[in-house]
Design a protein around this motif. Sequence first.
Motif, short mmCIF file in Angstrom:
data_model
loop_
_atom_site.label_atom_id
_atom_site.label_comp_id
_atom_site.label_asym_id
_atom_site.label_seq_id
_atom_site.Cartn_x
_atom_site.Cartn_y
_atom_site.Cartn_z
N GLY A 208 0.77 -1.24 0.00
CA GLY A 208 0.00 0.00 0.00
C GLY A 208 0.80 1.27 0.00
O GLY A 208 0.39 2.25 0.61
N MET A 211 -1.57 3.51 -1.78
CA MET A 211 -2.98 3.39 -1.43
C MET A 211 -3.11 3.68 0.06
O MET A 211 -2.33 3.19 0.87
N ASN A 212 -4.09 4.50 0.45
CA ASN A 212 -4.23 4.85 1.85
C ASN A 212 -4.79 3.67 2.64
O ASN A 212 -5.28 2.68 2.11
N ASN A 215 -8.58 2.50 2.18
CA ASN A 215 -8.86 1.66 1.01
C ASN A 215 -8.31 0.25 1.19
O ASN A 215 -8.92 -0.74 0.78
N ILE A 218 -10.64 -1.77 3.29
CA ILE A 218 -11.81 -2.23 2.52
C ILE A 218 -11.45 -3.45 1.67
O ILE A 218 -12.20 -4.43 1.60
N VAL A 219 -10.27 -3.38 1.02
CA VAL A 219 -9.82 -4.53 0.22
C VAL A 219 -9.65 -5.76 1.11
O VAL A 219 -10.07 -6.88 0.76
N CYS A 313 -13.40 3.61 8.08
CA CYS A 313 -14.52 4.18 7.35
C CYS A 313 -15.81 4.19 8.18
O CYS A 313 -16.85 4.63 7.68
#
Length: 401
Positions: A208, A211-212, A215, A218-219, A313
Motif C-alpha cells: 500500500g 494506497m491509503n 482503502n 476495505i480490500v 470508514c
Amino acid sequence: MSNMGVEMLAFTLAVSGWILISSTIPTDYWKVSSIDGTVITTATFWSNLWKTCVTDSTGVSNCKDFPSMLALEGYIQVCRGLMIAAVCLGFFGSILALVGMKCTKIGGSDKTKARIACLAGIHFILGGLSSVTACSLYAHRITSEFFDPTYIAQKYELGAALFIGWAGSALCILGGIAFCFSMAGNGTNKRLPFLFWFFVLLFSIFIGSKMNSMNLEIVALVVEFCGWVLVCCTLPIDYWKSSSLDGNIITTAVLWSNLWKSCFTDSTGVTNCKDLSSILGQESHLQACRGLMICCVTLGFFGAIFALFGMRCTRTGGTDTTKAKIACVAGGCYIVGGFCSLSAYSLYANRITAIYFDPTYADQKYELGSPLFIGWSGSVLCIVGGSMFCLINGKDSKPKR
C-alpha cells in the motif's frame, strides 16, 4: 506508436490469447486416433483432460469421464492444474490491465497506473507459460508413445486443441511483454533492473505505498469476507468425497458423503441418503473436522463484527488507537478461523488419500470432492485478508507486547 496505443494492442493480444486458452479446456480432440475401413473411417477415438470417447461412422459418440482423480496419470493432473492456473492468471491480469491502462480514469497517478499495467503483464506472461507448458507436456506424452516401438496399446496423434492452446499461449506472452515494456515512458527509471521494479510493484500493490489505509482495509475486508463465505458454503454442500460404480458405457451409481450424511445416487437420478446420526460413534477425523469448521464459522462471524467497529470508514469504536486494536482482533479472528478450516479440509483429504492408496483396504474407496478445493481457496483468502488487517493496523494499535 504511443504508449496508449501499445497498451491497447497489448491488451487485445493478451485477452485474445486468454480466450483461446480458456476455450481449449472444454474442447475435444486433445488427442485423436482412428480405425479406418476400406473407404471411410469406421471409428474415431479421442480424449481431452476430462474424458475419453469413441465416435462411430454414423456420428454417434460414446464417452466416459475419467472417474478417478487420484488414480489419473500424473501428466493429466499436472496439465489440469496448469491450465486452470493460466485461466485464473489471465482473469486477474485482465482486471489489472483495465485499471492500469492510460485510456481508463481509475488507478491513481500515471506512475501507479504504469506499475499496475506491468503487474498485469506479468500475470499474462505467467499464464501463457503455464498453458504452453501444459500443452507441451500433453503433446510430449502423445509423441513419445507414438514413436515407441514397444508400446502396443492404442496410439494417438496431436489434436486441434493443442495447437489452439499454443497459439493462445504465444498471444498471452507477447501481450504481457508489451504491457511490461509500456511502462518505460511513464517517468520510471529505465536503468533500473526489471526484477527491482517487479518487487516494487508487489510492494506498492499489496502493502500500500500508493494506497491509503482506509482503502486497504476495505480490500482486506472484501478478501477475508469472501473467504469466510466460501468456507460457510462448503458445510451444506454434497460430495466432500465421492466414488462411482461404472458400467461398460455409463456410470451406474455414485456414492458420496459429507460431514453430515452418506448418500447413494443411481443412474436414474434417485438419491437415497442416511444421516450420520451417532456423534459418539463417528470416526475421530469427522468429529475433528466438524469442530474445526464450526470454530471457523464462529470466528469469521465475530471477526466481521469487530472489523466493522475497527475500520477507519466507520464512526464507531472510539479513538483511532482503539479502532486499530479492534481491527487487529478482527484480523486475528480471520487468521485463526482460516487455519481452522484449512486444517479441517486437509485432515479430511488426508484420510481419503490414505485409504485410497492403501492396498490392504478392501472396503469402498473414495476420491476428493469439489467442496474441499472450494474450502481450501476460502481458507487462504481468510488468512490473507486477516494478515492484511493486522499489518495495516498493527502500527497504529501500538501494542505493549
